[in-house]
Design a protein around this motif. Structure first.
Motif, short mmCIF file in Angstrom:
data_model
loop_
_atom_site.label_atom_id
_atom_site.label_comp_id
_atom_site.label_asym_id
_atom_site.label_seq_id
_atom_site.Cartn_x
_atom_site.Cartn_y
_atom_site.Cartn_z
N SER A 1 84.31 65.97 118.58
CA SER A 1 84.25 64.74 119.35
C SER A 1 82.99 64.76 120.19
CB SER A 1 85.47 64.63 120.27
OG SER A 1 85.44 65.70 121.19
N PHE A 2 82.54 63.57 120.55
CA PHE A 2 81.28 63.44 121.28
C PHE A 2 81.47 62.78 122.63
CE2 PHE A 2 80.40 63.90 116.86
CZ PHE A 2 79.33 64.76 116.82
N ASP A 3 82.70 62.83 123.14
CA ASP A 3 82.97 62.15 124.40
C ASP A 3 82.55 63.00 125.60
OD1 ASP A 3 84.84 63.95 123.65
OD2 ASP A 3 86.59 62.65 123.91
N VAL A 4 82.26 64.26 125.39
CA VAL A 4 81.81 65.15 126.47
C VAL A 4 80.37 65.56 126.14
CG1 VAL A 4 82.44 67.20 127.77
CG2 VAL A 4 84.18 66.04 126.38
N PRO A 5 79.51 65.65 127.17
CA PRO A 5 78.14 66.08 126.89
C PRO A 5 78.11 67.49 126.32
CG PRO A 5 78.39 65.34 129.18
CD PRO A 5 79.75 65.36 128.59
N GLY A 6 76.97 67.83 125.72
CA GLY A 6 76.82 69.17 125.19
C GLY A 6 77.06 69.21 123.70
N ASN A 7 76.98 70.40 123.16
CA ASN A 7 77.10 70.60 121.72
C ASN A 7 78.56 70.83 121.35
OD1 ASN A 7 77.05 71.51 119.12
ND2 ASN A 7 75.48 73.07 119.46
N PRO A 8 79.14 69.94 120.53
CA PRO A 8 80.56 70.08 120.16
C PRO A 8 80.88 71.41 119.50
CG PRO A 8 79.63 68.02 119.30
CD PRO A 8 78.50 68.78 119.90
N LEU A 9 79.88 72.04 118.85
CA LEU A 9 80.13 73.32 118.20
C LEU A 9 80.46 74.39 119.25
CD1 LEU A 9 77.31 73.39 115.52
CD2 LEU A 9 79.72 72.79 115.21
N ASP A 10 79.88 74.24 120.45
CA ASP A 10 80.10 75.19 121.53
C ASP A 10 81.56 75.21 121.98
OD1 ASP A 10 77.85 76.61 122.08
OD2 ASP A 10 76.98 75.07 123.39
N ARG A 11 82.21 74.05 121.89
CA ARG A 11 83.58 73.96 122.41
C ARG A 11 84.60 73.80 121.29
NH1 ARG A 11 80.96 69.02 123.97
NH2 ARG A 11 81.74 67.35 122.65
N HIS A 12 84.23 74.34 120.12
CA HIS A 12 85.13 74.29 118.97
C HIS A 12 85.52 75.73 118.64
CE1 HIS A 12 86.78 73.55 115.04
NE2 HIS A 12 86.49 72.26 115.10
N PRO A 13 86.54 76.25 119.34
CA PRO A 13 86.85 77.68 119.21
C PRO A 13 87.20 78.09 117.79
CG PRO A 13 88.53 76.50 120.50
CD PRO A 13 87.43 75.54 120.26
N ALA A 14 87.92 77.27 117.08
CA ALA A 14 88.32 77.66 115.73
C ALA A 14 87.11 77.87 114.84
CB ALA A 14 89.23 76.59 115.13
N TRP A 15 86.10 77.02 115.05
CA TRP A 15 84.90 77.16 114.21
C TRP A 15 84.04 78.33 114.69
CZ3 TRP A 15 79.51 76.77 114.73
CH2 TRP A 15 78.81 76.67 113.52
N ARG A 16 83.99 78.48 116.01
CA ARG A 16 83.15 79.53 116.58
C ARG A 16 83.64 80.93 116.21
NH1 ARG A 16 80.75 79.29 122.60
NH2 ARG A 16 79.44 80.91 121.72
N ASP A 17 84.94 81.06 116.17
CA ASP A 17 85.49 82.39 115.89
C ASP A 17 85.15 82.81 114.48
OD1 ASP A 17 86.50 82.58 118.37
OD2 ASP A 17 88.54 81.95 117.85
N ALA A 18 84.61 84.01 114.37
CA ALA A 18 84.22 84.50 113.05
C ALA A 18 84.44 86.00 113.00
CB ALA A 18 82.75 84.18 112.81
#
Length: 848
Positions: A463-480
Motif C-alpha cells: 500500500s502507498f498510503d504511508v510515506p516511505g518504501n512499502p518494501l521496508d514495512r512488508h515483513p513477510a517479504w523482507r524475511d528471508a
RNA sequence: GCCCCCUUGGCGGAAUGGUAGACGCUGAAGACUUAAAAUCUUUUGCCUUCGGGCGUGCCGGUUCGAGUCCGGCAGGGGGCACCA
C-alpha cells in the motif's frame, strides 16, 4: 475514381502484414542482418506526436533495409519501472503494476495503427518478472566480477516522504512533493564500478564514427579526464602526510593553505575528539547536492590547527583548513589552494584573511591579484615570478609538464590521471523497481541470493498510503533465509535505478524469452544495434550506462567481445513542437487556447469573438499550454501515412519540426493527389512515345536521390525529391507502360514513409506480393547521364549567362563557345580575358 | 566561469568551394462551379529609372569563384560546473 479512404485502407494492410508475419525477425545465416532500434518509451499513458516521429524514422530505416535484402530486427518494449507509477498509486490509489500495464495496453493500441514494422512477438516490459529476474542474474554476475559494490554516499533525503530524491526532484532546496527541507544524508548504497572503465569508455569514443560528434563530446566532458600531480604534504606533527591532487602543480609557490574535505579521514578523526569540528562538519554538509544549491552555498572553513611543510621549502609552513567546497570523491579529497590563480581559493582566502601570492603575471601586465584571480588559459604565455624548475616565460601547459617532471625526478610527487566520472549509485528507496537480489544476515553480512532462488519478485500486496518504501514495512517479504548459513536474514529493500533496466534491453531483444539474460547464438547474430535512434536528452546517462553495461556483460559472459560498443550508429532526433496561442485574462494571468479555437488570418490568430491571440511559435508541447497534438486524433482525421509523411517532411530529422495544421493538411492533400495520379496511370492507355525516356530518366535520378537521402538520414530531402518526381510524373506525356513503371517505382520509394498508400498503389498497378518485400529499385547509371547540360558562365565570379552544350564537349570547345557568348563579348569589349576557368560539367568563369 | 553548436525569403528549409532560395507552407491572380468545398493553372527574396542592381547575422581574409574555408564580433541555443 474513388477517394482514398485511410480508415479502410490502412487497417486492411496492417492485417495482411500481420497475417503474413512479415515483421517477425528471423535468424538467416544467408542474409546480412540489420538491427534498428528506437529508444523504448516510458508507459506514461498516451503516445505523443514526438513518439510518432521517433518511431517513423526507425520504421523508414527498417523497411528500407528489408527491401535491400537484410534480415531486420525492429523490436519494441516498455521502460516500465519508475516513480510516476508509484506517484499515481499515491495520488489515486490503485497499484503501480495495474497502472503501468493498463498504460502499456493503451499505448500499444495507439501505436499499432501507425503501421510500424515492429516484431511485436518480442515485446516486453522491464517490469515483467521474466525481464527483471534476468536483470537480477546479471547483477549477481556483476557482483561476482567486482563490478558492483557497497559504500556510503551522500544523498538528498526528504525527511517527510522518507525517501531519497534525485537532484531534479529537489526544487529550491525542498522536496518536490513534500515541500520539506532536503537534508544531505549519508547512506550505504550499491554502486556500479563504472569509473573503473573510465579510461576505456573515453578511449572507445574515438571509434564511434557514426555517432553525432556532439554526443561524443558531451560524453568526453562528462568522463572528464585530467592530468595532474599527486604528492604528500608532510605534517609538522609527524602524522601521515596529507596527499593532494592538483592540475596546476606549477603554481605550488603560490600555495596559501592546504584544504581537506569535511569527509576527509583527518576531519572525521578530529570530529570525534572535538565537538567544534563535528559541529562545523555538520554545518558544512547542509544544503542539497544540486548544482544550484552548491553554487549558492557560501564558502565555509575551519582552521584545524595542523601545519604542513611546503615540499620545496621545509621552513615554509602552511595551515590545514577544512573547507566545505572540497569534494571527498574527487582526487584525494585534499588540495592545496593557490588563491592568485583560482577564484574559488581566492574567495576563501579573502574571507579568512589568508595570504595571496602571485606566481606568474601576464606578459603585458604585472598587477598583483586583488579581487579577481588571474586565470589565463593553459596555452597562454605568462611570465613566472620565481619558478622552481627555472622557467621564465612559458605557457601553463609547459609549466605543468615541467613541474611534474621536476617532482618525479626529485621523488616527492608523481603525475597521475583523474576522472570526473563517479561510480553509478543504483540504490533507490522505492517499490516500483527491480529488487536488488541480496539479503542481510546477522552472521554472514551482505549475502548475494543464489541464482536458483531468482527471480526475487516484487510483492503485490503493498500500500502507498504511508510515506516511505512499502518494501521496508512488508515483513513477510523482507524475511528471508540466508543462502550461506541458512539462518534468518532480511532482504535488501532498495530497488535498482531504472537506468539499469534500459542499459541492457537492446541485448535482451535478441532473445526476449531466453532463460538466461542473453542467448549467445542470438546475440552473435543480431548484435550490435546497427542504428539506434532517440532523443538528445539521453546523450550522457543512458548511453554511457549502456556502453558500460555492454562491457560488463562481456566480462560476465553475456555478450561477445564484438558487442562491447552496443550501438554502431546513433541518431538523435529533434522534437515536434507546436505554437502556443495565448491571451491575457482579466486577472492578468495568461490564458492558453486550443488550436481549434484559433482562426489564422495572414499570420495572425483570432478567437471566435475577434480577440487577437499571441502566437508563440515552435514551443515544446505541454498539456498546461494546450498545444499538444494528439496522434490518435491526427490518425482519425488524416490517417497514419499523413502523420508519418508530415513528421518526416520540412525539417531535418535532427532538428525540431513544428506541427502546423496547414502543413498536416498539405501532407494529406499530397497523398490524396498521389493516389489520384496512380489511379490515372492505372487507367491510361496511351502508346509509348518520345516522352518515355525523359520520364524514366527522371525516375532513375529520383531513385538515386531518394536512396542517398534515406542512407544519409535526410528524410526531409527524400520527401522533397518525391514531391518533385510526383510533379514530373503528373505532367509527363509518356506512354501508359512507362507511366506504370514510374508510378510503381514511386510507390516503392514512398513505401518506407507511407507504407499503406504504397501497398495500395503497388496492388493497383499489379505489383507482385507486398511492396515491402519488393527489391529496392536500383538507379541505372546509364540513365543518369544527361546528353546536354546547361553550363553557367560567370564573369568575375558573378553568373551572367549560360551555355547549352553536349555533356562531353572538349574543354577548348567550351572555351571557344564561352568567349563567343553575347554577354562575354559585351563585357570584354574587344579586350582579352585575364583568365578563363573551365570546370568541366560545372562552370565557366571569365576573369576580366 | 569553461566547452560546444547554430544564424539563408513572410515561415520550415535546399545547395560534394561552382547557377543561392530546391521542395513545402503562406500570400496573390486566374480556370472550373449558380455558389462553396475540392481540384487545376500561373505567380510569390528585396530594390529598380526595367538596362540592371543588391542579397545567406555583422566586419575582415583566403580563392578565378565563399552560405560553404580561416580570423574577429554580435545574437540565439545546448552541455558541464565548488572537479582542485
Amino acid at each position: 475514381m474513388s477517394r482514398y479512404e485511410t480508415s479502410e485502407v490502412e487497417p486492411k494492410w496492417q492485417e495482411k502484414w500481420d497475417a503474413a508475419q512479415v515483421f517477425e525477425a528471423k535468424v538467416d545465416p544467408n542474409r546480412p542482418k540489420y538491427y534498428v532500434l528506437e529508444m523504448f518509451p516510458y508507459p506514461s499513458g498516451r503516445i505523443h506526436i514526438g513518439h510518432v516521429r521517433n518511431y517513423t524514422m526507425g520504421d523508414v530505416i527498417a523497411r528500407y533495409k528489408m527491401s535491400c535484402g537484410f534480415s531486420v530486427l525492429h523490436p519494441m518494449g516498455w521502460d516500465a519501472f519508475g516513480m510516476p507509477a508509484e506517484n499515481a498509486a499515491m495520488a489515486s490509489g490503485g497499484h503501480p503494476k495495474d497502472w503501468t500495464y493498463a498504460n502499456i495496453d493503451v499505448m500499444r493500441g495507439q501505436m499499432k495503427p501507425l503501421g510500424l514494422s515492429i516484431d511485436w512477438t518480442r515485446e516486453f516490459a522491464t517490469c515483467d518478472l521474466e525481464y527483471y529476474g534476468q536483470q537480477q542474474a546479471l547483477f549477481l554476475d556483476m557482483l561476482d566480477a567486482g563490478l558492483v559494490y557497497r559504500k556510503k554516499a551522500v544523498v538528498n533525503w526528504d525527511p517527510v516522504d522518507m525517501t531519497v530524491l534525485a537532484n531534479e526532484q529537489v526544487e529550491d532546496g525542498k522536496g518536490w512533493r513534500s515541500g520539506a527541507e532536503v537534508e544531505r544524508k549519508e547512506l550505504t548504497q550499491w554502486f556500479f564500478a563504472i569509473s573503473s572503465m573510465a579510461d576505456e569508455l573515453l578511449e572507445a569514443i574515438g571509434d564511434l564514427d557514426d555517432w553525432p560528434p556532439k554526443v561524443k563530446l558531451m560524453q568526453e566532458n562528462w568522463i572528464g579526464k585530467s592530468r595532474g600531480l599527486q604528492f604528500g604534504f608532510e605534517r609538522v606533527d609527524g602524522g601521515d602526510p596529507i596527499e593532494v591532487y592538483t592540475t596546476r602543480p606549477d603554481t605550488l609557490n603560490g600555495a596559501s593553505f592546504v584544504g581537506i574535505s569535511p569527509g576527509h579521514p583527518i576531519a572525521k578523526a578530529m570530529a570525534e575528539e572535538n565537538p567544534e569540528v563535528a559541529a562545523f562538519i555538520k554545518e558544512a554538509s547542509k544544503g542539497g547536492t544540486t548544482a544550484e544549491a552548491v553554487e549558492k552555498a557560501e564558502k565555509l572553513g575551519y582552521d584545524t590547527g595542523l601545519r604542513v611543510k611546503h615540499p620545496l621549502n621545509p621552513d615554509w609552513e602552511l595551515p590545514v583548513w577544512i573547507a566545505n567546497f572540497i569534494l571527498m570523491d574527487y582526487g584525494t579529497g585534499a588540495i592545496f589552494a593557490c588563491p592568485a590563480h583560482d577564484q574559488r581559493d581566492l574567495d576563501f582566502c579573502r574571507k579568512y584573511d589568508l595570504p595571496v601570492i602571485d606566481t606568474f603575471f601576464g606578459l603585458e601586465d604585472a598587477t598583483p591579484v586583488e579581487a579577481e584571480a588571474f586565470v589565463p588559459t593553459k596555452t597562454e604565455r605568462v611570465r613566472w615570478v620565481d619558478h622552481f624548475a627555472g622557467l621564465d616565460i612559458a605557457t601553463g601547459e609547459e609549466a605543468i609538464e615541467a613541474t611534474i617532471d621536476f617532482a618525479e625526478a626529485a621523488g616527492w610527487g608523481k603525475g597521475v590521471e583523474q576522472f570526473r566520472l563517479r561510480d553509478w549509485g543504483l540504490s533507490r528507496q522505492r517499490y516500483w523497481g527491480c529488487p536488488i537480489p541480496v539479503v542481510h544476515c546477522a552472521t554472514c553480512g551482505v549475502v548475494p541470493e543464489k541464482k536458483e532462488n531468482l527471480p526475487i519478485a516484487l510483492p503485490d500486496d503493498v500500500s502507498f498510503d504511508v510515506p516511505g518504501n512499502p518494501l521496508d514495512r512488508h515483513p513477510a517479504w523482507r524475511d528471508a533465509t540466508c543462502p550461506t548459513c541458512g539462518g534468518a536474514a532480511q532482504r535488501e529493500t532498495d530497488t535498482m535505478d531504472t537506468f539499469v533496466d534500459s542499459s541492457w534491453y537492446y541485448a535482451r531483444f535478441t532473445a526476449p524469452r531466453a532463460t538466461t539474460p542473453t542467448d549467445m547464438a542470438e546475440v552473435d547474430y543480431w548484435m550490435n544495434v546497427d542504428q539506434y535512434i532517440g532523443g538528445i536528452e539521453h546523450a550522457i546517462l543512458h548511453l554511457l550506462y549502456s556502453r558500460f553495461f555492454a562491457r560488463a556483460m562481456q566480462v560476465t559472459g553475456h555478450l561477445p567481445e564484438s558487442a562491447k560498443e552496443p550501438f554502431n550508429a546513433l541518431f538523435t532526433q529533434g522534437m515536434v513542437t507546436h505554437a502556443i496561442f495565448k491571451t491575457t485574462g482579466a486577472d492578468g494571468r495568461p490564458k492558453y487556447h486550443y488550436p481549434e479555437e484559433v482562426e489564422l488570418r495572414e499570420g495572425k490568430g483570432f478567437l471566435e469573438d475577434g480577440t487577437e491571440v499571441d502566437i508563440i511559435p515552435s514551443a515544446k508541447m505541454s498539456k498546461s499550454k494546450n498545444n499538444v497534438v494528439d496522434p490518435q486524433a491526427i490518425i482519425a482525421q488524416y490517417g497514419a501515412d499523413t502523420a508519418r509523411w508530415f513528421v518526416l517532411s520540412d525539417s531535418p530529422p535532427e532538428r525540431d519540426v513544428e506541427w502546423t495544421a496547414s502543413g498536416a493538411e498539405a501532407s494529406y492533400k499530397h497523398l490524396q493527389r498521389v493516389w489520384r495520379i496512380a489511379s490515372d496511370v492505372a487507367r491510361a492507355d496511351r502508346a509509348a512515345n518520345d516522352a518515355d525516356a525523359e520520364l524514366l530518366r527522371a525516375m532513375h535520378k529520383t531513385i538515386q536521390e531518394v536512396t542517398q537521402a534515406i542512407d544519409g538520414f535526410a528524410f526531409n530531402a527524400a520527401v522533397a525529391k518525391l514531391y518533385g518526381f510526383t510533379n514530373t510524373l503528373n505532367k509527363s506525356d509518356a506512354g501508359a507502360e512507362a507511366r506504370r513503371i514510374a508510378c510503381r517505382t514511386l510507390a516503392q520509394l514512398m513505401s518506407p514513409m507511407t507504407p499503406h498508400l504504397a501497398e495500395e498503389i503497388w496492388a493497383l498497378l499489379d505489383g507482385e506480393g507486398f511492396v515491402l518485400n519488393a527489391e529496392w529499385p536500383k538507379a541505372d547509371p546509364a540513365m543518369l547521364v544527361e546528353d546536354t547540360i546547361t553550363l553557367p558562365i560567370q564573369i568575375n565570379g558573378k553568373r551572367r549567362s549560360e551555355l547549352k552544350i553536349a555533356k562531353d564537349l572538349p574543354k577548348d570547345e567550351v572555351e571557344k563557345l564561352a568567349l563567343a557568348d553575347e554577354a562575354v563579348v559585351k563585357a570584354l569589349d574587344g579586350g582579352t580575358p585575364k583568365k578563363l576557368i573551365v570546370v568541366p560539367g560545372r562552370i565557366v568563369n571569365v576573369v576580366i
